[in-house]
Design an enzyme around this catalytic site. Structure first.
Site, PDB file in Angstrom:
ATOM      1  N   ARG A 155     -30.717 -86.723  12.345  1.00  0.00           N
ATOM      2  CA  ARG A 155     -29.337 -86.274  12.230  1.00  0.00           C
ATOM      3  C   ARG A 155     -28.871 -86.274  10.775  1.00  0.00           C
ATOM      4  O   ARG A 155     -27.750 -85.859  10.498  1.00  0.00           O
ATOM      5  CB  ARG A 155     -28.446 -87.211  13.023  1.00  0.00           C
TER       6      ARG A 155
ATOM      7  N   ARG B  22     -18.482 -89.712  29.097  1.00  0.00           N
ATOM      8  CA  ARG B  22     -18.783 -90.696  28.054  1.00  0.00           C
ATOM      9  C   ARG B  22     -17.545 -90.942  27.208  1.00  0.00           C
ATOM     10  O   ARG B  22     -16.766 -90.023  26.970  1.00  0.00           O
ATOM     11  CB  ARG B  22     -19.904 -90.152  27.152  1.00  0.00           C
TER      12      ARG B  22
ATOM     13  N   LYS C   5     -27.917 -79.300  24.175  1.00  0.00           N
ATOM     14  CA  LYS C   5     -29.223 -79.860  23.775  1.00  0.00           C
ATOM     15  C   LYS C   5     -29.868 -80.670  24.890  1.00  0.00           C
ATOM     16  O   LYS C   5     -31.039 -80.502  25.182  1.00  0.00           O
ATOM     17  CB  LYS C   5     -29.078 -80.798  22.569  1.00  0.00           C
TER      18      LYS C   5
ATOM     19  N   ARG D 239     -18.107 -82.153  29.932  1.00  0.00           N
ATOM     20  CA  ARG D 239     -19.424 -82.768  30.142  1.00  0.00           C
ATOM     21  C   ARG D 239     -19.325 -84.039  30.982  1.00  0.00           C
ATOM     22  O   ARG D 239     -18.438 -84.851  30.799  1.00  0.00           O
ATOM     23  CB  ARG D 239     -20.054 -83.091  28.789  1.00  0.00           C
TER      24      ARG D 239
ATOM     25  N   ARG E  15     -16.835 -86.103  15.972  1.00  0.00           N
ATOM     26  CA  ARG E  15     -18.281 -85.891  16.117  1.00  0.00           C
ATOM     27  C   ARG E  15     -18.677 -84.523  15.564  1.00  0.00           C
ATOM     28  O   ARG E  15     -19.730 -84.374  14.947  1.00  0.00           O
ATOM     29  CB  ARG E  15     -18.690 -86.009  17.585  1.00  0.00           C
TER      30      ARG E  15
END
Ligand code: AMP
Length: 220
Positions: A88, A161, A13, A127, A172
């Site tokens: 969300r 992160r 995203k 990531r 998540r």
């Protein structure tokens, strides 16, 4: 263009958001980036949000709606915006609809990207995020030109992160399935929902999205 970008964590995203925003010259409103900025500045909201973010849980709807309402009142959103990571929950979508209705504004598209669970897991662990400018990279599909250095701002501050670490990733994804997936059914009747596969290179996915958005823009 007023666009919502929906999809599970790891689907790409953030990367697609950057490309779409550049193409249409609209602000990229990432609620995750806004919250991380609050935690960096140690604001009251940042302190409230940090625990939930680190645990992969959602920050309460009322806090999110207040933050987004304020952001959407800023003048740079006059020609449109892209919301990344918001709404969300269905409650956030209802709140957003009320905010837009009050301003007599409509949405142009809800871009939903989907990807196989296994691929999401491997992408999330690969990531890296620039701690300075929030640019997003993926060591597998979208690495920086120079390892560890941000292409966009040149700082050597690419980090993993905390919530991209293995212990939090599956939480998540579960939160996404339980709380955010119902948004697809919520938006379906609007006729604005555009669904895409996130499989392939960054450019391939962008091309798919752009083709559809160009049709909408030409029609509108
Ligand atoms: P993201 O960068 O979009 O993956 O968001 C990182 C974290 O910020 C999420 O796991 C949540 O804890 C929090 N967050 C971001 N956007 C929202 C939202 N719209 N509602 C609730 N929590 C959010």
């Amino acid at each position: 263009m007023r666009i919502i970008l929906l999809g599970p964590p790891g689907v790409g995203k953030g990367t697609q958001a950057q490309l779409i925003c550049k193409k249409y010259d609209i602000p990229h409103i990432s609620t995750g980036n806004m919250l991380r900025d609050h935690t960096r500045r140690d604001t009251e909201l940042g302190q409230q949000a940090q625990k939930m973010m680190n645990a992969g849980q959602l920050v309460p709807d009322d806090l999110m709606l207040a933050m987004v309402d304020e952001r959407l009142s800023e003048p740079d959103t006059a020609n449109g915006f892209l919301l990344d990571g918001f709404p969300r929950t269905v409650a956030q979508a209802v709140g957003l609809a009320a905010h837009l209705e009050e301003k007599d504004l409509g949405l142009d598209a809800i871009v939903a990207i989907a990807l196989d669970h296994g691929i999401l897991l491997s992408r999330l662990s690969a990531r890296r995020t620039c701690a300075n400018c929030n640019a997003v990279y993926n060591l597998i599909v979208n690495p920086p030109r120079e390892m560890g250095v941000c292409d966009r701002c040149g700082k050597a501050e690419l980090i993993q992160r905390d919530d991209d670490k293995p212990a939090t990733i599956s939480d998540r994804l579960a939160v996404y399935e339980q709380q955010t997936m119902p948004l697809l059914a919520y938006y379906k009747p609007t006729g604005l929902l555009l669904e895409f596969s996130g499989d392939g290179t960054v450019d391939e996915v962008f091309e798919r999205i752009l083709t559809k958005l160009s049709e909408i823009q030409a029609g509108g």
